[in-house]
Design a protein around this motif. Structure first.
Motif, PDB file in Angstrom:
ATOM      1  N   GLY A  96       0.775  -1.234   0.000  1.00  0.00           N
ATOM      2  CA  GLY A  96       0.000   0.000   0.000  1.00  0.00           C
ATOM      3  C   GLY A  96       0.810   1.290   0.000  1.00  0.00           C
ATOM      4  N   VAL A  97       2.025   1.245  -0.548  1.00  0.00           N
ATOM      5  CA  VAL A  97       2.804   2.493  -0.668  1.00  0.00           C
ATOM      6  C   VAL A  97       2.212   3.310  -1.815  1.00  0.00           C
ATOM      7  N   THR A  98       2.084   4.617  -1.631  1.00  0.00           N
ATOM      8  CA  THR A  98       1.484   5.455  -2.679  1.00  0.00           C
ATOM      9  C   THR A  98       2.564   6.307  -3.364  1.00  0.00           C
ATOM     10  N   PRO A  99       2.289   6.748  -4.627  1.00  0.00           N
ATOM     11  CA  PRO A  99       3.334   7.497  -5.365  1.00  0.00           C
ATOM     12  C   PRO A  99       3.851   8.725  -4.604  1.00  0.00           C
ATOM     13  N   ASP A 100       2.991   9.366  -3.814  1.00  0.00           N
ATOM     14  CA  ASP A 100       3.488  10.567  -3.112  1.00  0.00           C
ATOM     15  C   ASP A 100       4.367  10.228  -1.907  1.00  0.00           C
ATOM     16  N   GLU A 101       4.588   8.934  -1.688  1.00  0.00           N
ATOM     17  CA  GLU A 101       5.547   8.539  -0.643  1.00  0.00           C
ATOM     18  C   GLU A 101       6.895   8.153  -1.260  1.00  0.00           C
ATOM     19  N   ILE A 102       6.977   8.237  -2.608  1.00  0.00           N
ATOM     20  CA  ILE A 102       8.204   7.833  -3.313  1.00  0.00           C
ATOM     21  C   ILE A 102       8.917   9.076  -3.842  1.00  0.00           C
ATOM     22  N   PHE A 103      10.224   9.140  -3.626  1.00  0.00           N
ATOM     23  CA  PHE A 103      11.024  10.268  -4.120  1.00  0.00           C
ATOM     24  C   PHE A 103      12.177   9.716  -4.962  1.00  0.00           C
ATOM     25  N   ILE A 104      12.232  10.141  -6.218  1.00  0.00           N
ATOM     26  CA  ILE A 104      13.274   9.651  -7.128  1.00  0.00           C
ATOM     27  C   ILE A 104      14.515  10.531  -6.959  1.00  0.00           C
ATOM     28  N   SER A 105      15.678   9.868  -7.008  1.00  0.00           N
ATOM     29  CA  SER A 105      16.919  10.616  -6.771  1.00  0.00           C
ATOM     30  C   SER A 105      18.046  10.055  -7.634  1.00  0.00           C
ATOM     31  N   ASP A 106      19.239  10.625  -7.476  1.00  0.00           N
ATOM     32  CA  ASP A 106      20.355  10.187  -8.329  1.00  0.00           C
ATOM     33  C   ASP A 106      21.193   9.087  -7.687  1.00  0.00           C
ATOM     34  N   GLY A 107      20.791   8.577  -6.551  1.00  0.00           N
ATOM     35  CA  GLY A 107      21.559   7.481  -5.963  1.00  0.00           C
ATOM     36  C   GLY A 107      21.278   7.356  -4.481  1.00  0.00           C
ATOM     37  N   THR A 108      21.405   6.141  -3.992  1.00  0.00           N
ATOM     38  CA  THR A 108      21.173   5.911  -2.566  1.00  0.00           C
ATOM     39  C   THR A 108      22.246   6.597  -1.719  1.00  0.00           C
ATOM     40  N   ASN A 109      23.444   6.759  -2.274  1.00  0.00           N
ATOM     41  CA  ASN A 109      24.447   7.508  -1.501  1.00  0.00           C
ATOM     42  C   ASN A 109      23.943   8.909  -1.187  1.00  0.00           C
ATOM     43  N   THR A 110      23.339   9.545  -2.182  1.00  0.00           N
ATOM     44  CA  THR A 110      22.791  10.887  -1.978  1.00  0.00           C
ATOM     45  C   THR A 110      21.706  10.849  -0.909  1.00  0.00           C
ATOM     46  N   ASP A 111      20.786   9.884  -1.025  1.00  0.00           N
ATOM     47  CA  ASP A 111      19.653   9.821  -0.102  1.00  0.00           C
ATOM     48  C   ASP A 111      20.113   9.493   1.318  1.00  0.00           C
ATOM     49  N   ALA A 112      21.003   8.479   1.414  1.00  0.00           N
ATOM     50  CA  ALA A 112      21.455   8.053   2.761  1.00  0.00           C
ATOM     51  C   ALA A 112      22.201   9.181   3.459  1.00  0.00           C
ATOM     52  N   SER A 113      22.927   9.975   2.673  1.00  0.00           N
ATOM     53  CA  SER A 113      23.717  11.015   3.336  1.00  0.00           C
ATOM     54  C   SER A 113      22.924  12.302   3.548  1.00  0.00           C
ATOM     55  N   SER A 114      21.813  12.490   2.814  1.00  0.00           N
ATOM     56  CA  SER A 114      21.075  13.755   2.942  1.00  0.00           C
ATOM     57  C   SER A 114      19.897  13.696   3.912  1.00  0.00           C
ATOM     58  N   ILE A 115      19.373  12.503   4.188  1.00  0.00           N
ATOM     59  CA  ILE A 115      18.151  12.414   4.997  1.00  0.00           C
ATOM     60  C   ILE A 115      18.339  13.050   6.375  1.00  0.00           C
ATOM     61  N   GLN A 116      19.584  13.019   6.882  1.00  0.00           N
ATOM     62  CA  GLN A 116      19.850  13.606   8.211  1.00  0.00           C
ATOM     63  C   GLN A 116      19.591  15.117   8.243  1.00  0.00           C
ATOM     64  N   GLU A 117      19.524  15.753   7.067  1.00  0.00           N
ATOM     65  CA  GLU A 117      19.283  17.207   7.039  1.00  0.00           C
ATOM     66  C   GLU A 117      17.917  17.576   7.618  1.00  0.00           C
ATOM     67  N   LEU A 118      16.997  16.590   7.644  1.00  0.00           N
ATOM     68  CA  LEU A 118      15.662  16.882   8.175  1.00  0.00           C
ATOM     69  C   LEU A 118      15.638  16.873   9.702  1.00  0.00           C
ATOM     70  N   PHE A 119      16.775  16.479  10.290  1.00  0.00           N
ATOM     71  CA  PHE A 119      16.793  16.308  11.741  1.00  0.00           C
ATOM     72  C   PHE A 119      17.636  17.381  12.426  1.00  0.00           C
ATOM     73  N   ASP A 120      17.227  17.641  13.655  1.00  0.00           N
ATOM     74  CA  ASP A 120      17.873  18.637  14.505  1.00  0.00           C
ATOM     75  C   ASP A 120      19.358  18.299  14.749  1.00  0.00           C
ATOM     76  N   GLN A 121      20.173  19.319  15.032  1.00  0.00           N
ATOM     77  CA  GLN A 121      21.609  19.097  15.244  1.00  0.00           C
ATOM     78  C   GLN A 121      21.898  18.198  16.454  1.00  0.00           C
ATOM     79  N   GLN A 122      20.987  18.156  17.428  1.00  0.00           N
ATOM     80  CA  GLN A 122      21.236  17.343  18.646  1.00  0.00           C
ATOM     81  C   GLN A 122      20.911  15.866  18.412  1.00  0.00           C
ATOM     82  N   THR A 123      20.444  15.541  17.215  1.00  0.00           N
ATOM     83  CA  THR A 123      20.026  14.167  16.905  1.00  0.00           C
ATOM     84  C   THR A 123      21.146  13.162  17.162  1.00  0.00           C
TER      85      THR A 123
END
Ligand code: PLP
Length: 394
Positions: A96-123
């Motif tokens: 039941g995953v919907t298209p608006d839950e999917i984000f296309i990108s240029d590589g998992t390296n980019t995604d794995a390293s960028s997702i932390q940007e959504l989190f506070d510095q004390q994370t």
């Protein structure tokens, strides 16, 4: 006035200084210079060794030609709906995953390293040891607090939830470098732990195409509660040969207990990227055509055959190793307690095999080497003979 040095991001100093690939390259060049006619078996770098399927190249070139007939400019930042829908249908229909839950990108390296940007510095970020180094290093240079979960031989290198809580946890299954894969029960423990602790799991699943057991879920969303706590990362790199083309996707469920993450990532993509090119997304979409998918499955099956050859050889040589069953990597315990680099040198000089020293994946990788099975079965067989020959001589 600030001096030049104080303008630089100080967190880069936290990175390990010795980067292993230039050292491996130097050792290889020395061997080639001393023995120019010897064949070298590269079981080191985890890159694909089969050429791109012509059907994928055609889809990319047709899409590029289409751009000569009509103006196709910027696309949606998070990916074209045609690709998201195909992924939903082919990969996630039962969950039941919907298209608006999917984000296309240029590589998992980019995604794995960028997702932390959504989190506070004390994370607090929890990363396994050994680990795929990107998770650790991207969080370190972003100034996040990184803690380590030690994986042990006793536990078969399976990560177990710790007593202490962490905000963000990176898990890789099937795992690079250990090659081990978490089953339903092991993943469910992490889901329960993350629900109790209000943590978010970042599950790197780029090797899912190598899973060949009913007991191992192909996606974490096959498990109850996963959509509350898990972000899943997938890539076209390894199963479809896109390492040189670049296309990946990330699932950020709207049901996450931090429900803003989906919207925040969409916003971040709007700000930081203008998306992946139209031809590459067309090339990714064609991977799901029935005949293309079958050919891609055959390519994966070929790498799996190489893995069987290498595993059987290590077994016959009475070696201790992990992984390689549902993943393209074998995690080999060095014999006679040699350290990773000593055994790397022995394999290179004695069998002309390039491996990756386990210490390159963190301190807990010391005493191991990683073999990559992204080679043809015939090359794996030759490497196996070289190993048998070497072990008979020592
Ligand atoms: N994640 C893991 C665990 C990997 O082993 C690799 C590549 O070796 C990647 C991500 C990189 O994926 P991509 O090519 O999509 O950036």
């Amino acid at each position: 006035m600030r001096d030049n040095a104080s303008m630089l991001n100080p967190h880069f100093q936290k990175l390990q200084t010795a980067y292993i690939f230039p050292i491996i390259e130097r050792k290889l060049l020395e061997l080639q210079k001393d023995h120019p006619n010897q064949k070298i078996f590269n079981l080191g770098v985890g890159d694909i060794s089969l050429p791109l399927l012509p059907e994928i190249a055609k889809a990319i070139s047709d899409a590029t030609y289409q751009m000569t007939q009509e103006p196709i400019g910027y696309g949606p930042c998070g990916g074209y709906p045609f690709l998201k829908e195909i992924i939903c249908h082919n990969e996630y229909a039962p969950f039941g995953v919907t298209p608006d839950e999917i984000f296309i990108s240029d590589g998992t390296n980019t995604d794995a390293s960028s997702i932390q940007e959504l989190f506070d510095q004390q994370t607090t970020v929890l990363v396994t040891e050994p680990t795929y180094p990107v998770y650790r290093d991207a969080n370190l240079i972003a100034g996040k607090k990184v803690e380590f979960l030690q994986l042990t031989e006793k536990e078969g290198f399976i990560p177990r939830p710790p007593k202490e809580r962490a905000d963000l946890v990176y898990l890789c299954t099937p795992c690079n470098p250990t090659g081990v894969t978490m089953n339903r029960e092991e993943l469910s423990h992490w889901i329960d732990w993350a629900r109790q602790n209000k943590s978010i799991l970042v599950l790197d699943n780029v090797y899912n195409a190598f899973i060949s057991s009913e007991d191992i879920p192909s996606s974490i969303y096959a498990l109850e509660g996963a959509k509350e706590v898990a972000i899943e990362l997938r890539s076209f790199s390894k199963w479809a040969g896109f390492t040189g083309l670049r296309c990946s996707y990330m699932i950020i469920p709207k049901q996450l207990h931090l429900e803003q993450l989906n919207q925040l990532w969409a916003k971040r993509m709007d700000i930081k990227t203008n998306g992946i090119s139209y031809p590459i997304q067309k090339g990714a979409a064609v991977c799901y055509d029935k005949s293309v998918k079958e050919k891609l499955q055959n390519q994966v099956a070929m790498y799996q055959k190489s893995s069987i050859i290498l595993r059987e050889t290590l077994h016959t040589l009475d070696q201790t190793f992990f992984g390689g069953e549902h993943s393209p990597y074998i995690w080999w315990k060095t014999p006679s307690q040699k350290n990773s680099w000593e055994f790397f040198d022995e394999l290179l000089e004695g069998s002309r095999i390039i491996s990756i020293p386990g210490s390159g994946f963190g301190k807990q990788g010391e005493g191991y080497v990683r073999l990559s099975c992204f080679v043809s079965p015939s090359l794996a067989q030759e490497a196996a003979y070289a190993l048998q020959h070497h072990f008979a001589a020592v």
